[in-house]
Design an enzyme around this catalytic site. Structure first.
Site, PDB file in Angstrom:
ATOM      1  CB  CYS A   2     -24.219 -48.191 122.443  1.00  0.00           C
ATOM      2  SG  CYS A   2     -24.132 -46.425 122.150  1.00  0.00           S
ATOM      3  NE  ARG A  27     -23.160 -53.519 120.163  1.00  0.00           N
ATOM      4  CZ  ARG A  27     -23.944 -54.000 119.209  1.00  0.00           C
ATOM      5  NH1 ARG A  27     -23.604 -55.095 118.575  1.00  0.00           N
ATOM      6  NH2 ARG A  27     -25.064 -53.403 118.904  1.00  0.00           N
ATOM      7  CD1 TRP A  74     -18.908 -45.117 117.839  1.00  0.00           C
ATOM      8  CD2 TRP A  74     -20.877 -44.245 117.270  1.00  0.00           C
ATOM      9  NE1 TRP A  74     -18.751 -44.506 116.619  1.00  0.00           N
ATOM     10  CE2 TRP A  74     -19.947 -43.958 116.241  1.00  0.00           C
ATOM     11  CE3 TRP A  74     -22.182 -43.787 117.118  1.00  0.00           C
ATOM     12  CZ2 TRP A  74     -20.283 -43.252 115.086  1.00  0.00           C
ATOM     13  CZ3 TRP A  74     -22.515 -43.079 115.969  1.00  0.00           C
ATOM     14  CH2 TRP A  74     -21.573 -42.822 114.968  1.00  0.00           C
ATOM     15  CG  ASN A 100     -27.320 -50.053 120.883  1.00  0.00           C
ATOM     16  OD1 ASN A 100     -27.021 -49.073 120.216  1.00  0.00           O
ATOM     17  ND2 ASN A 100     -27.243 -51.288 120.421  1.00  0.00           N
ATOM     18  N   GLY A 101     -29.263 -47.129 120.822  1.00  0.00           N
ATOM     19  CA  GLY A 101     -30.283 -46.713 119.857  1.00  0.00           C
ATOM     20  C   GLY A 101     -30.495 -45.212 119.944  1.00  0.00           C
ATOM     21  CD  GLU A 500     -12.281 -54.781 102.572  1.00  0.00           C
ATOM     22  OE1 GLU A 500     -13.131 -53.910 102.368  1.00  0.00           O
ATOM     23  OE2 GLU A 500     -12.093 -55.285 103.693  1.00  0.00           O
ATOM     24  CE  LYS A 504     -10.904 -53.392 106.506  1.00  0.00           C
ATOM     25  NZ  LYS A 504     -12.064 -54.000 105.928  1.00  0.00           N
ATOM     26  CD  GLU A 507     -12.738 -49.837 108.249  1.00  0.00           C
ATOM     27  OE1 GLU A 507     -12.198 -50.825 107.708  1.00  0.00           O
ATOM     28  OE2 GLU A 507     -13.760 -49.927 108.936  1.00  0.00           O
ATOM     29  CG  HIS A 523     -11.584 -41.828  81.828  1.00  0.00           C
ATOM     30  ND1 HIS A 523     -11.847 -41.369  80.562  1.00  0.00           N
ATOM     31  CD2 HIS A 523     -11.386 -43.169  81.722  1.00  0.00           C
ATOM     32  CE1 HIS A 523     -11.835 -42.403  79.715  1.00  0.00           C
ATOM     33  NE2 HIS A 523     -11.554 -43.500  80.408  1.00  0.00           N
ATOM     34  CE  LYS A 622     -16.664 -56.659 113.400  1.00  0.00           C
ATOM     35  NZ  LYS A 622     -15.919 -56.271 112.202  1.00  0.00           N
TER      36      LYS A 622
HETATM   37  O1  M6R Z   1     -21.946 -55.692 109.884  1.00  0.00           O
HETATM   38  P1  M6R Z   1     -21.927 -55.269 108.449  1.00  0.00           P
HETATM   39  O2  M6R Z   1     -21.180 -56.215 107.571  1.00  0.00           O
HETATM   40  O3  M6R Z   1     -23.303 -54.999 107.918  1.00  0.00           O
HETATM   41  O4  M6R Z   1     -21.141 -53.906 108.437  1.00  0.00           O
HETATM   42  C1  M6R Z   1     -21.014 -53.154 107.270  1.00  0.00           C
HETATM   43  C2  M6R Z   1     -19.976 -52.088 107.414  1.00  0.00           C
HETATM   44  O5  M6R Z   1     -20.328 -51.216 108.453  1.00  0.00           O
HETATM   45  C3  M6R Z   1     -18.600 -52.679 107.692  1.00  0.00           C
HETATM   46  O6  M6R Z   1     -18.195 -53.554 106.698  1.00  0.00           O
HETATM   47  C4  M6R Z   1     -17.554 -51.545 107.819  1.00  0.00           C
HETATM   48  O7  M6R Z   1     -17.349 -50.951 106.577  1.00  0.00           O
HETATM   49  C5  M6R Z   1     -16.269 -52.117 108.402  1.00  0.00           C
HETATM   50  N1  M6R Z   1     -15.769 -51.222 109.401  1.00  0.00           N
HETATM   51  C6  M6R Z   1     -15.224 -52.368 107.390  1.00  0.00           C
HETATM   52  O8  M6R Z   1     -14.020 -52.787 107.908  1.00  0.00           O
END
Ligand code: M6R
Length: 627
Positions: A2, A27, A74, A100-101, A500, A504, A507, A523, A622
């Site tokens: 949010c 956000r 969100w 927000n929260g 990673e 990506k 996501e 394995h 994010k």
């Molecule tokens: O702000 P942060 O680096 O603490 O966030 C951690 C994760 O939420 C963040 O890396 C998330 O996995 C991303 N969407 C990855 O692209």
């Protein structure tokens, strides 16, 4: 999660609020809304979906006024509907809040304290508007208990700040909150507990937002609210209090981010811009921190003397998501260079264990946003147990940056795409520099240190070269676009790269993918392989090259298509793979910085080809500020 924006000043509020929401859309983007005060009324407009939907709706509405608040959501409590979109109001429609929260005790408050109030949403937030209403009413007519809904209009004689303060003393949970009242058109109240809020200080105008990006076009003077603080803001100034009406004195500070860093600069997506930013921003991470003559790095923010640094016998790197994969590279670096046993802990797990820590343990919290709730909680736990706690953070003034006893900004600049890219490579750079700094006090020779410093100096140019694979990666993506599954493989420092690359892809394309260390294939995961299950493997020239090569042979025998990330000049890679993406060589510990780039591009081009919303993938936000 949010985003909140507030404005009070001498300009039309609506364009500032909507532009601010666009900056904060990363956000949350389930629904959005604005409320603007004008001529004794407040106009509230809300819409389900992205900010564009709200902007479309606002085209047919007149919303004048120089004072307002806005929110992009969100969803946590209550579905994605217009009724549940913020800002919310009390029974009278005069008190408007954006939050927000999570208010954990909202049901309890609703049933015990707010009998007779009419609730129109299914959110936890609405309780705040009604609680403030009740305490405001109470301040008009003292000793009115239990807290009733207002009858008819309220006089402007109430005390809004105290009403918000009393309401917040009743709630359990977290909030970044902005409040406006129709009868107080010169006052904006902002409060924070666990969800970030920043005040931007302009010339007879003030901004409030979840981060600095909505205000960068107008000011770089900011004040970060701390937990338990409440600000009363008017066009003439602001005052900060704790929740017991005591004044808190804070100075504004200058931030060095600027608006253009938060723009797409002509590129179609923030993610692409941020991928291509990497060779530039890595220089910002390295600047002033490498010491050529001594073959070391010096990260001053560590705030530890050499005696303390030598006393460290264990390092724990705590993070979530992409940051945790950067941390895994950090583990290799700390163990190899400094010889210190190092663990990587996913914050959400760490916080609920009973971790064994002492004053010889150095804990780093690694986070782009510096606001990830799990990471913050884990660091607080580490601090409680007496460890050294430091941050590796991107967002200036964020909670982790402020709560840790030192640490380092990674200087990646504003990262707007939900999928993290440039923060990841800069995190790796900072962690490897830390490992070098500790290593030079222990077992790294000056010659080895100098080689690493030299490799760091060359890294930006090599990242540029890795970016030149973009067209080739796009062609490969076109070839594989119909596939529903991918397997990513790497070994050693390239295992986190595989993780990673896989994250990506998941996501932003929603394609299923898995990531494994190459040696783990036989394995179990090898059973998945078939001509329909392509493998993306990192097989660059390092100490595990031959081992990885054997793993690739095993895959070839199962007839799965193979896409290899290989070192320039490695002709053998062509024999093994269906497709090869060549990257320049570098020192092994820095390989992840180079080798991740084609995988970022792979996910990006795939998402574009499949028509996905690259910067705002479904279900994600994010900054994960709730558990
Ligand atoms: O702000 P942060 O680096 O603490 O966030 C951690 C994760 O939420 C963040 O890396 C998330 O996995 C991303 N969407 C990855 O692209």
């Amino acid at each position: 999660m949010c985003g909140i924006v507030g404005y009070i000043g001498n300009k039309e509020a609506l364009p500032i609020l909507v532009k601010g929401l666009r900056r904060l859309e990363y956000r949350g983007y389930d629904s959005a809304g604005v409320a603007v005060a004008h001529g004794g009324n407040i106009k509230r407009v809300r819409a389900v979906g992205k900010i564009d939907n709200l902007a479309d709706k606002l085209q047919s509405e007149k919303v004048p006024g120089t004072f307002g608040i806005a929110h992009t959501r969100w969803a946590t409590h209550g579905g994605v509907t217009e009724e549940n979109a913020h800002p919310h109001s009390d029974c009278t429609g005069k008190i408007i809040v954006a939050h927000n929260g999570i208010i954990e005790n909202y049901r309890e408050l609703q049933h015990n304290l707010l009998v007779g109030h009419t609730f129109v949403s299914k959110t936890d937030t609405e309780i705040l508007a009604h609680l403030i209403e009740a305490f405001y009413q109470d301040s008009v007519k003292p000793a009115n208990t239990p807290l009733p809904p207002s009858e008819g209009g309220m006089a402007a004689t109430g005390d809004l700040r105290t009403a918000v303060e009393k309401a917040l003393r009743k709630v359990r949970g977290t909030y970044g909150l902005v409040v406006m009242h129709q009868d107080h058109p010169d006052t904006l109240i902002a409060a924070r507990l666990g969800s970030p809020l920043v005040i931007g200080v302009g010339d007879h105008e003030y901004f409030v937002a979840s981060d600095t990006s909505p205000m960068l076009a107008y000011t770089q003077q900011v004040v970060f609210l701390d937990d338990g603080e409440l600000a009363e803001i008017t066009p003439n100034g602001f005052q900060i209090y704790n929740l017991h009406s005591q004044r808190v004195h804070k100075q504004s500070e200058q931030i060095d981010w600027n608006e253009s860093e938060a723009e797409k600069n002509g590129l179609p997506h923030f993610m692409l811009k941020e991928i291509f930013d990497q060779p530039t921003v890595i220089k910002d991470a390295l600047r002033g921190r490498l010491v050529e003559d001594d073959g070391t790095a010096h990260l001053g923010g560590l705030n530890m003397g050499e005696v303390e640094m030598r006393s460290v016998n264990r390092v724990i790197l705590i993070a979530c998501g992409t940051a945790s994969y950067a941390a895994m590279v950090g583990k290799y670096a700390f163990e190899r260079l400094a010889g210190i046993p190092t663990e990587v802990e996913v914050a959400s797990e760490f916080r609920y264990r009973d971790p064994i820590l002492d004053n010889h343990t150095l804990v780093f919290g690694i986070s782009q946003s510096g606001e990830t709730a799990d990471t913050i909680a884990a660091l607080r736990e580490a601090k409680r147990k007496g460890a050294f706690v430091r941050g590796v953070v991107n967002v200036i003034g964020s909670t982790i940056a402020r709560e840790t006893d030192g640490g380092t900004y990674i200087h990646a600049g504003p990262e707007m795409a939900v999928a993290s890219t440039k923060a990841y490579t800069n995190m790796i750079a900072v962690l490897v520099m830390y490992a070098l700094q500790f290593g030079r006090l222990r077992r790294v020779t000056v010659a080895t240190g100098e080689r690493l410093v030299k490799a760091f100096r060359e890294i930006s140019v090599k990242m540029e070269q890795a970016l030149q694979t973009s067209d080739k990666v796009k062609q490969i993506v076109e070839k594989y676009q119909g596939h529903k599954n991918f397997l990513f493989l790497g070994r050693g420092v390239n295992f986190p790269v595989a993780l990673e690359g896989s994250l990506k892809l998941k996501e932003i394309t929603y394609i299923h993918s898995e990531a494994y260390p190459g040696g783990e294939m036989k394995h179990g995961p090898i059973a998945l392989l078939s001509p329909e299950f392509p493998v993306v493997a990192i097989m660059t020239k390092n100490q595990l090259y031959d081992k990885m090569r054997s793993n690739i042979e095993e895959i070839r025998a199962r007839k799965a298509p193979i896409i290899l990330i290989a070192t320039e000049g490695d002709e053998a890679a062509k024999e093994l793979a269906d497709d090869v993406i060549y990257v320049p060589p570098t020192m092994e510990l820095l390989e992840p910085i180079i080798n991740t780039i084609p995988l970022q591009l792979f996910a990006y081009h795939m998402a574009v080809l499949l028509g996905k919303d690259v910067d705002r993938p479904r279900n994600l936000a994010k900054s994960v500020t709730v558990e």
